[in-house]
Enzyme design. Structure first.
Site, PDB file in Angstrom:
ATOM      1  N   GLY A   1      -0.905 -10.023   3.218  1.00 42.44           N
ATOM      2  CA  GLY A   1      -0.141  -9.077   2.404  1.00 42.44           C
ATOM      3  C   GLY A   1       1.213  -8.794   3.023  1.00 42.44           C
TER       4      GLY A   1
ATOM      5  N   GLY B   1       1.614  -4.263   5.138  1.00 41.50           N
ATOM      6  CA  GLY B   1       1.463  -5.488   5.915  1.00 41.50           C
ATOM      7  C   GLY B   1       2.629  -5.703   6.861  1.00 41.50           C
TER       8      GLY B   1
ATOM      9  N   PHE C   1       8.419  17.079  -5.696  1.00 38.33           N
ATOM     10  CA  PHE C   1       7.491  16.158  -6.341  1.00 38.33           C
ATOM     11  C   PHE C   1       6.252  16.923  -6.766  1.00 38.33           C
ATOM     12  CE2 PHE C   1       7.005  11.340  -6.197  1.00 38.33           C
ATOM     13  CZ  PHE C   1       8.293  11.121  -6.617  1.00 38.33           C
TER      14      PHE C   1
ATOM     15  N   GLN D   1      -6.037   6.487 -10.548  1.00 40.91           N
ATOM     16  CA  GLN D   1      -5.032   7.414 -11.059  1.00 40.91           C
ATOM     17  C   GLN D   1      -4.374   6.882 -12.329  1.00 40.91           C
ATOM     18  OE1 GLN D   1      -1.226   8.477  -8.820  1.00 40.91           O
ATOM     19  NE2 GLN D   1      -2.297  10.451  -8.887  1.00 40.91           N
TER      20      GLN D   1
ATOM     21  N   HIS E   1      -1.274   7.518 -14.809  1.00 43.58           N
ATOM     22  CA  HIS E   1       0.005   8.229 -14.866  1.00 43.58           C
ATOM     23  C   HIS E   1       0.274   8.602 -16.320  1.00 43.58           C
ATOM     24  CE1 HIS E   1       4.223   9.150 -14.307  1.00 43.58           C
ATOM     25  NE2 HIS E   1       4.058   9.049 -13.000  1.00 43.58           N
TER      26      HIS E   1
ATOM     27  N   LEU F   1       6.381   2.119 -15.862  1.00 48.33           N
ATOM     28  CA  LEU F   1       6.407   3.538 -15.525  1.00 48.33           C
ATOM     29  C   LEU F   1       7.713   4.231 -15.915  1.00 48.33           C
ATOM     30  CD1 LEU F   1       4.803   5.722 -13.792  1.00 48.33           C
ATOM     31  CD2 LEU F   1       6.340   5.072 -11.950  1.00 48.33           C
TER      32      LEU F   1
ATOM     33  N   GLU G   1       8.125  10.739 -13.149  1.00 48.06           N
ATOM     34  CA  GLU G   1       7.895  12.145 -13.388  1.00 48.06           C
ATOM     35  C   GLU G   1       9.190  12.913 -13.608  1.00 48.06           C
ATOM     36  OE1 GLU G   1       3.918  13.047 -11.470  1.00 48.06           O
ATOM     37  OE2 GLU G   1       5.357  14.158 -10.264  1.00 48.06           O
TER      38      GLU G   1
ATOM     39  N   ARG H   1      -0.776  15.408 -12.705  1.00 45.38           N
ATOM     40  CA  ARG H   1      -0.922  14.141 -13.432  1.00 45.38           C
ATOM     41  C   ARG H   1      -2.251  14.011 -14.168  1.00 45.38           C
ATOM     42  NH1 ARG H   1       1.589   9.576  -9.261  1.00 45.38           N
ATOM     43  NH2 ARG H   1       3.697  10.402  -9.356  1.00 45.38           N
TER      44      ARG H   1
ATOM     45  N   ARG I   1      -4.105  11.174  -5.768  1.00 39.10           N
ATOM     46  CA  ARG I   1      -3.010  11.008  -4.819  1.00 39.10           C
ATOM     47  C   ARG I   1      -1.793  11.814  -5.260  1.00 39.10           C
ATOM     48  NH1 ARG I   1       1.775   7.615  -4.699  1.00 39.10           N
ATOM     49  NH2 ARG I   1       1.254   6.756  -6.724  1.00 39.10           N
TER      50      ARG I   1
ATOM     51  N   SER J   1       1.919   7.722  -0.927  1.00 45.67           N
ATOM     52  CA  SER J   1       1.356   6.404  -0.722  1.00 45.67           C
ATOM     53  C   SER J   1       2.316   5.497   0.035  1.00 45.67           C
ATOM     54  CB  SER J   1       0.884   5.842  -2.060  1.00 45.67           C
ATOM     55  OG  SER J   1       1.591   4.735  -2.406  1.00 45.67           O
TER      56      SER J   1
HETATM   57  C1  LIG Z   1       5.714   1.785 -10.513  1.00 48.39           C
HETATM   58  C2  LIG Z   1       5.214   2.384  -9.254  1.00 48.39           C
HETATM   59  C3  LIG Z   1       5.961   3.339  -8.602  1.00 48.39           C
HETATM   60  C4  LIG Z   1       5.501   3.893  -7.415  1.00 48.39           C
HETATM   61  N1  LIG Z   1       6.251   4.844  -6.810  1.00 48.39           N
HETATM   62  C5  LIG Z   1       5.795   5.397  -5.662  1.00 48.39           C
HETATM   63  C6  LIG Z   1       6.556   6.393  -5.001  1.00 48.39           C
HETATM   64  O1  LIG Z   1       7.630   6.787  -5.460  1.00 48.39           O
HETATM   65  N2  LIG Z   1       6.103   6.908  -3.861  1.00 48.39           N
HETATM   66  C7  LIG Z   1       4.914   6.502  -3.306  1.00 48.39           C
HETATM   67  O2  LIG Z   1       4.569   6.996  -2.268  1.00 48.39           O
HETATM   68  N3  LIG Z   1       4.190   5.542  -3.904  1.00 48.39           N
HETATM   69  C8  LIG Z   1       4.589   4.988  -5.062  1.00 48.39           C
HETATM   70  N4  LIG Z   1       3.835   4.034  -5.669  1.00 48.39           N
HETATM   71  C9  LIG Z   1       2.675   3.480  -4.969  1.00 48.39           C
HETATM   72  C10 LIG Z   1       3.124   2.506  -3.865  1.00 48.39           C
HETATM   73  O3  LIG Z   1       4.237   1.798  -4.297  1.00 48.39           O
HETATM   74  C11 LIG Z   1       2.078   1.495  -3.457  1.00 48.39           C
HETATM   75  O4  LIG Z   1       0.881   2.136  -3.273  1.00 48.39           O
HETATM   76  C12 LIG Z   1       2.415   0.808  -2.155  1.00 48.39           C
HETATM   77  O5  LIG Z   1       3.683   0.243  -2.246  1.00 48.39           O
HETATM   78  C13 LIG Z   1       1.420  -0.261  -1.795  1.00 48.39           C
HETATM   79  O6  LIG Z   1       1.911  -1.029  -0.707  1.00 48.39           O
HETATM   80  P1  LIG Z   1       1.010  -2.126   0.010  1.00 48.39           P
HETATM   81  O7  LIG Z   1       1.772  -2.617   1.158  1.00 48.39           O
HETATM   82  O8  LIG Z   1      -0.321  -1.558   0.276  1.00 48.39           O
HETATM   83  O9  LIG Z   1       0.781  -3.268  -1.069  1.00 48.39           O
HETATM   84  P2  LIG Z   1       1.793  -4.160  -1.937  1.00 48.39           P
HETATM   85  O10 LIG Z   1       3.185  -3.763  -1.777  1.00 48.39           O
HETATM   86  O11 LIG Z   1       1.208  -4.190  -3.284  1.00 48.39           O
HETATM   87  O12 LIG Z   1       1.662  -5.587  -1.282  1.00 48.39           O
HETATM   88  C14 LIG Z   1       0.532  -6.397  -1.448  1.00 48.39           C
HETATM   89  C15 LIG Z   1       0.763  -7.701  -0.741  1.00 48.39           C
HETATM   90  O13 LIG Z   1      -0.412  -8.451  -0.688  1.00 48.39           O
HETATM   91  C16 LIG Z   1      -0.162  -9.786  -1.005  1.00 48.39           C
HETATM   92  N5  LIG Z   1      -1.383 -10.388  -1.517  1.00 48.39           N
HETATM   93  C17 LIG Z   1      -2.225  -9.886  -2.443  1.00 48.39           C
HETATM   94  N6  LIG Z   1      -3.233 -10.755  -2.651  1.00 48.39           N
HETATM   95  C18 LIG Z   1      -3.026 -11.811  -1.854  1.00 48.39           C
HETATM   96  C19 LIG Z   1      -3.719 -13.032  -1.638  1.00 48.39           C
HETATM   97  N7  LIG Z   1      -4.835 -13.351  -2.281  1.00 48.39           N
HETATM   98  N8  LIG Z   1      -3.197 -13.902  -0.744  1.00 48.39           N
HETATM   99  C20 LIG Z   1      -2.063 -13.615  -0.088  1.00 48.39           C
HETATM  100  N9  LIG Z   1      -1.388 -12.479  -0.256  1.00 48.39           N
HETATM  101  C21 LIG Z   1      -1.863 -11.586  -1.136  1.00 48.39           C
HETATM  102  C22 LIG Z   1       0.945  -9.713  -2.007  1.00 48.39           C
HETATM  103  O14 LIG Z   1       1.647 -10.921  -2.035  1.00 48.39           O
HETATM  104  C23 LIG Z   1       1.781  -8.591  -1.427  1.00 48.39           C
HETATM  105  O15 LIG Z   1       2.652  -9.105  -0.465  1.00 48.39           O
HETATM  106  C24 LIG Z   1       4.273   3.486  -6.870  1.00 48.39           C
HETATM  107  C25 LIG Z   1       3.528   2.532  -7.527  1.00 48.39           C
HETATM  108  C26 LIG Z   1       3.960   2.020  -8.734  1.00 48.39           C
HETATM  109  C27 LIG Z   1       3.074   1.072  -9.450  1.00 48.39           C
END
Ligand SMILES: Cc1cc2nc3c(=O)[nH]c(=O)nc-3n(C[C@H](O)[C@H](O)[C@H](O)COP(=O)(O)OP(=O)(O)OC[C@H]3O[C@@H](n4cnc5c(N)ncnc54)[C@H](O)[C@@H]3O)c2cc1C
Ligand code: SF4
Ligand code: SF4
Ligand code: FES
Lengths: 556, 291, 318
Positions: A10, A15, A113, A226, A228, A238, A241, A272, A371, A376
């Site tokens: 990831g 990651g 927020f 969750q 929205h 999205l 808010e 929410r 959340r 997040s």
């Molecule tokens: C529209 C939107 C707005 C948001 N705004 C906010 C905000 O303002 N504030 C906040 O706190 N949170 C917000 N969130 C939530 C937050 O963005 C996410 O929870 C957070 O970014 C997740 O990060 P992550 O590193 O866990 O995963 P991700 O950023 O989703 O990364 C996942 C990674 O895993 C890799 N991966 C997945 N499966 C595989 C596989 N099989 N093989 C190899 N690689 C794989 C992908 O390539 C990617 O690189 C928002 C979410 C959304 C949907």
């Protein structure tokens, strides 16, 4: 065979943050990601990241807001860690080169927020996630972390409860590779694509949760999904808010501000889960406009919309064909965030040795049943860093386990089988079946009957999985093949969400059951665990950690 | 109706491609356009000054604008690079009070101020929008019948469209519409809206010439009898350096290149001498004979 | 609305000279649908072998840039009906200046390889420097880049010179050089001024025109050039050319082509141009090789320039 001390699956915020930490500690680190790291879903986060930075704010308040937001299901020891460490993490991000919007005094600006008692959300305009993810990507160049971009992990290699590496499909060539590693960190993000309408990227298929589940690690609190309140009709994109924060109205087909019957005081600015429930009720009772209600900004006037909500206007125009200055925007609740995930402790450890998890794919749990916005991104940074730290300790204290010889062969054989099948079903059809089952049976309101129907439908899809055939029989960039692996995880996750949801006989946070409308602290102050260590999934429990905030009724 | 402008031919059109300005001065009255010379005007810097020092670039451009402002006239130029450089500077000054104030502080040193009231237009634009194809048609004495022209717009005629914006940066039509009014046919070809290479002539010459050759060849291969361009810098590369480009391409190209103003001039009945056609490096005689 | 979408398809499977072919799909489009949504429908319903990169669907991840009716656009940010009504057709092709992997997916060497060449991370100063809103503003545009490759696909310099760093990487470079907290500006500028760096740009303005995020890479390049010369990094044709222009303006208020050629290329290469110059001379195309008369009011020009030089001396370089 390639070997890395740590293989991080990831390339999102969690990651990459973990990679930086482990690499700083001198480990040989690789990040593998099915898309180029900066394409990860983290890039889309708009609103911001929480931290009690101001002298008149403090981390205990942040922790209280988070616990309350979680409907008391969050583990308070983990929440304390997150809130206490947040300010230093933000300052560290700045030293790495992060740019945040500034206030008049030149300090990092913070905005209010939902669910927070203090404006403590730091942001970079409306592209916070973009700024931070590109920053992390810069930093992994600095620390010379190896990246395998557009490599798709198909299998985790775990034997005797010890993680040993992974098998991955290189999209460019279609070749499978063995990646031997001393430890693995799952950072694969959320599973939004389990649902038909979601704010999540097309890549959010929850692969990591599915892989970990199969490898013997439990998933926790999967029933908490969750929704929205303001997502665009067809696409689920999205609308933040801020639209309601600036005074937008929610209207039903009769033109009424229906929130007056659900939350007469807070109206559109209730939390929410409350707003999503209200919208869904209006829609279910027929006061909808083609399955939507309206978000009306017109009364704010052209000037205010252009000045305060330009991005929202752009999104509405680009993705819904509606200019909010002229017309109300059709919106409905859409799947947004997965509170549940791979169970970890405060340092990202899972019960499988050498297998760690962080970010949205993990469940620490800091979000409990609901959340708060801005928490997040914070989770990805704090617990990404901590996972990078604890993996270092793990690597120095344990021997590298061998990589089984047969693993690669098993993986290629499986792919060959999929390629060989001739008559059958397209994976897109099966995906559509899961998506609609989940939308219809496990949405904002849940009933035993509907969820059981959902479970049957999802299990029927599982039966059909071995019939999936491919149109694309080529090796190069075969996204259809990758889609088959994603579908398998989607089916597993759909089932685990439904199982958890059927099991939990109360309403808490995002989980609303019509038969059990009240929170039940006596029987359900506990986490749900789902294991798949046999042919069937099984359910278990874990207590919630309470340190300083005793559960009480949630009022906003 | 009489149109009146402060005339800024640009340095190239005053010297190397003098024929273009000479032609403009003869064509303008035929179109009821009155042009007032700007004796004090300095060079806009062609972007090179901007590379050297952004603030000085703004100040030097503002000095040009101040002169036009003093004359109470908008500026008309026949150079696309001048158009782009001046228009972007003007737009930045008009939209940023602080920048305008800082710039005026520098101008103050020479006793000048710029209030931000003028606009800058290209001759092509004036002919297209303010004279109009209809009126133009009525003035044609010598229709360019049977001539196939490859319009070469030049980057700075079209982009950035957010500032210039009088024609589509990808599918512009103004040159074709005007040359059609003059009786000519137009060809479509790959290089039509691309770069001639001029800005790299003295920096990475081989790259510049390869680019020039590529554009010319795509025009030639589309069956055009001549290229026509509204930009003097494009003209330098496409015409003056054509023989050098041929050397880089390893192939004879041999396609004449008209200034936009000359296409007008020919159709409106000016003589070869009026338009300095003998100053071209690639001979035009065959083309003229075929009209 | 029924629309025929034409896609330029190509599946090289490692074979470099695969011939692309056009394939048509008849689709139904609703108001508000993006080109990407339509592609996803085609992939799910008709032809799962069609390849295009995608992720966020909201114009921020940079995956889905492609040529739509001839110009680079984000498929997820382009309304199909609007585009169809404007152009009368929907034709999708992979980006130019990039090698095709399959169908609409292209190799991403630009910008990633170039990205590495510009040292893509902040080199902190020894002391902590706080950023102000104004400092943020200075690099704001260049920070908006989503690495979609659109600019590189239309860059005229890159079309001719594959080794050029290209607009995306240079915009990113400005993000660091323009950052008050950056500690190695001079070193960066020195590297950027070398061959195939900032001076390869031919100022065609395509990058700025087509960037979907208003990054304005050309402005970043101009700022890098300005800063490089301010640091005295001027031992290259590009910087010499600019400086020669400034000298020319100071001397006569306008462009003195002959003098500039001499100053940019130096004596030897200028002499090399003499036979060619003579040919131009025959056509009256060599401008006053010795004395070009100054414009009226050249004093004003010099005063402004002097004043600016004074100001510049006070501006701190760091
Ligand atoms: C529209 C939107 C707005 C948001 N705004 C906010 C905000 O303002 N504030 C906040 O706190 N949170 C917000 N969130 C939530 C937050 O963005 C996410 O929870 C957070 O970014 C997740 O990060 P992550 O590193 O866990 O995963 P991700 O950023 O989703 O990364 C996942 C990674 O895993 C890799 N991966 C997945 N499966 C595989 C596989 N099989 N093989 C190899 N690689 C794989 C992908 O390539 C990617 O690189 C928002 C979410 C959304 C949907
Ligand atoms: S202006 Fe320069 S960098 Fe931008 S596209 Fe043109 S040549 Fe490339
Ligand atoms: S500068 Fe613009 S066009 Fe170029 S890669 Fe970045 S976002 Fe894309
Ligand atoms: S899908 Fe992310 S930019 Fe289009």
């Amino acid at each position: 065979m390639v070997f890395h001390d740590v293989l991080i699956i990831g390339g999102g915020l969690a990651g990459l943050r973990a990679a930086i930490e482990a690499s700083k500690n001198g480990l040989n680190v690789a990040v593998i990601s099915k898309v180029y790291p900066v394409r990860s879903h983290s890039v889309a986060a708009q609103g911001g990241i929480n931290a009690a930075l101001k002298s008149n704010d403090n981390w205990e308040d942040h922790a209280y807001d988070t616990v309350k937001g979680s409907d008391y299901l969050g583990d308070q020891d983990a929440i304390e860690i997150m809130c206490k460490e947040a300010p230093e993490d933000i300052r560290e991000l700045e030293r790495m080169g992060a740019v945040f919007s500034r206030d008049a005094d030149g300090d990092i600006a913070q905005r209010p927020f939902g669910g927070a008692g203090f404006p403590r959300t730091c942001y970079l305009a409306d592209r916070t996630g973009h700024g931070l993810l590109h920053l992390m990507f810069e930093q992994i160049r600095k620390y010379e972390v190896t990246v395998y971009p557009e490599w798709f992990v198909t299998d985790l290699i775990v034997e005797d409860n010890i993680a040993r590496g992974a098998i991955a499909l290189e999209m460019l060539t279609g070749r499978f590779h063995r990646l031997h590693a001393g430890a693995l960190i799952m950072a694969t993000g959320g599973y939004g694509r389990v649902f038909g309408i979601t704010t999540n990227a097309l890549t959010n298929t929850g692969d990591g949760m599915g892989l970990a589940l199969r490898a013997g690690a439990p998933l926790m609190d999967m029933e908490f999904v969750q929704f929205h309140p303001t997502t665009l009709k067809r696409t689920g994109i999205l609308i933040t808010e801020a639209a309601r924060g600036e005074g937008g109205y929610l209207l039903n087909s009769k033109g009424e501000r229906f929130m007056k019957s659900y939350a007469p005081n807070a109206m559109e600015l209730a939390s929410r889960d409350v707003v999503s429930r209200a919208e869904q009720t209006e829609i279910n009772e027929g006061r909808d406009i083609n399955g939507c209600v309206y978000l009306d900004l017109r009364h704010l006037g052209r000037e205010k919309i252009l000045e305060r909500l330009p991005q929202i206007r752009d999104i509405s125009i680009s993705f819904a064909g509606v200019d909010p200055i002229e017309e109300p925007i059709p919106i409905r609740p859409g799947m947004h965030y997965s509170m549940g995930g791979i169970m970890t402790d405060k340092d990202g450890k899972t019960p499988v040795e050498g297998l760690f998890a962080a970010g949205e794919s993990a469940c620490v749990s800091v979000h409990g049943a609901n959340r708060l916005g801005g928490n997040s991104l914070l989770e990805t940074i704090v617990f990404g860093r901590r996972a990078g730290q604890s993996v270092t300790e793990y690597c120095s204290g344990s021997k590298v386990a061998a990589f089984p010889k047969s693993a690669l062969q098993d993986a290629t054989r499986k792919a060959a089988m999929i390629f060989e099948r001739d008559a059958g079903v397209k994976s897109s059809e099966l995906l559509e079946r899961v998506n609609s089952a989940m939308m219809e049976c496990c949405g904002v309101f849940r009933t035993e009957e509907k969820m059981k129907e959902g479970l049957d439908r999802v299990r029927a899809v599982r039966e059909d999985l071995p019939k999936v055939t491919l149109t694309d029989k080529g090796n190069v960039f075969n996204m259809e093949l990758a889609g088959v692996y994603e579908l398998e995880h989607i089916v597993d996750l759909a089932e685990s969400i439904l199982l958890g949801a059927i099991h939990r006989k109360e309403s808490r946070g995002s989980h609303t059951r019509l038969e059990y409308p009240k929170r039940d602290d006596k029987d359900w102050m506990k986490h749900t665990l789902i294991y798949k260590d046999g042919p069937e999934m099984r359910i278990d429990h874990k207590d919630v950690t309470v340190t300083r905030f005793e559960p009480k009724e949630r009022k906003y | 109706m009489s149109l009146k402008f402060a005339y800024y031919p640009g340095c190239a059109s005053k010297e190397i491609t003098r024929e273009s300005s000479d032609t403009t001065l003869k064509v303008a009255p035929l179109l009821d356009i009155e042009l007032k010379e700007m004796p004090k005007a300095n060079c806009c810097g062609a972007g090179l000054l901007k590379d050297y020092d952004y603030k000085l670039h703004l100040a030097m451009n503002a000095r040009i604008f101040a002169e036009a402002e003093g004359m109470g006239l908008d500026i008309m130029t026949i150079c696309s690079t001048c158009l782009m450089v001046m228009s972007t500077a003007n737009s930045e000054l008009k939209n940023d009070e602080k920048l305008l104030a800082e710039t005026n502080e520098l101008l103050g040193e020479a006793g000048l101020t710029y209030k931000g009231t003028i606009d800058i237009k290209h001759f092509l634009w004036v002919v297209m929008k303010e004279v109009g194809a209809e009126k133009l048609k009525g003035l044609v004495k010598r229709p360019l019948k049977g001539i196939r022209l490859a319009s070469f717009y030049g980057c700075h005629t079209l982009r950035p469209s957010s500032v210039l914006g009088f024609d589509d940066p990808l599918n512009p039509t103004s040159m074709e519409e005007i040359t059609a009014a003059l009786g000519a046919e137009s060809v479509d070809y790959d290089g039509r809206t691309k770069c001639c290479g001029f800005q790299a002539d003295l920096v990475t010459e081989e790259v510049a010439l390869a680019m020039t050759a590529k554009r010319l060849l795509s025009a030639k291969d589309s069956g055009a009898h001549s290229v026509v361009t509204p930009c003097p810098f494009c003209h330098i590369n496409l015409d003056s350096y054509q023989s050098k480009a041929e050397r880089v391409a390893g192939r004879k190209i041999d396609i004449p290149v008209l200034h936009f103003t000359q296409a007008l001039g020919i159709a409106l009945g000016l003589s070869s001498k009026d338009m300095g056609l003998d100053r071209h490096m690639v001979p035009l005689q065959d083309l003229l004979d075929s009209i | 609305m029924e629309i025929t979408v034409k896609v330029k398809r190509c599946n090289p499977q490692g074979n470099a000279d695969c011939k692309p072919s056009w394939q048509s799909y008849d689709i139904k489009a609703e108001v508000g649908m993006s080109v990407l949504e339509v592609l996803l429908d085609v992939i799910a319903g008709v032809d799962p072998s069609l390849v295009c990169r995608r992720s966020c669907r909201s114009a921020i991840c940079g995956s889905c840039a492609m040529k739509i009716n001839g110009r680079p656009l984000l498929a997820c940010d382009t309304q199909i009906i609007e585009e169809y009504e404007k152009a009368g057709r929907i034709e999708l092709e992979p980006l130019d200046n990039h090698r095709v992997i399959k169908d609409l997916a292209v190799f991403q060497e630009p910008p990633w390889d170039e990205f590495d060449k510009i040292i893509p991370y902040l080199n902190e100063k020894d002391k902590d420097v706080a950023m102000t809103a104004e400092d943020e503003h200075a690099i704001d545009a260049s920070q908006k880049c989503i690495m979609c490759g659109s600019c590189n696909s239309v860059c005229n310099a890159l079309e001719m010179e594959k080794n050029y760093l290209g607009p995306a990487a240079l915009a990113k470079a400005w993000r660091f050089v323009g950052d008050v907290r950056e500690g190695k500006k001079e070193k960066r500028l020195d590297r950027l001024s070398q061959e195939h760096g900032i001076w390869d740009c031919v100022r065609c303005v395509h990058c700025t025109e087509y960037c979907p995020k208003d990054v304005a890479p050309l402005s970043a390049i101009e700022r890098l050039r300005d800063k490089a010369m301010a640091y005295g990094i001027d031992d290259n044709h590009g910087a010499k050319h600019s400086t020669a222009m400034v000298d020319s303006i100071r001397r006569v208020g306008r462009l003195d082509e002959a003098a500039m050629t001499f100053k940019t290329l130096g004596l030897l290469r200028s002499i090399g141009m003499i036979p060619f110059g003579m040919k131009m001379e025959m056509h009256g195309k060599m401008p006053h090789p010795v004395v070009l008369p100054a414009i009226d009011g050249i004093d004003e020009v010099r005063k402004i320039m002097d004043k600016r030089e004074e100001e510049k001396k006070k501006e701190e370089l760091d």
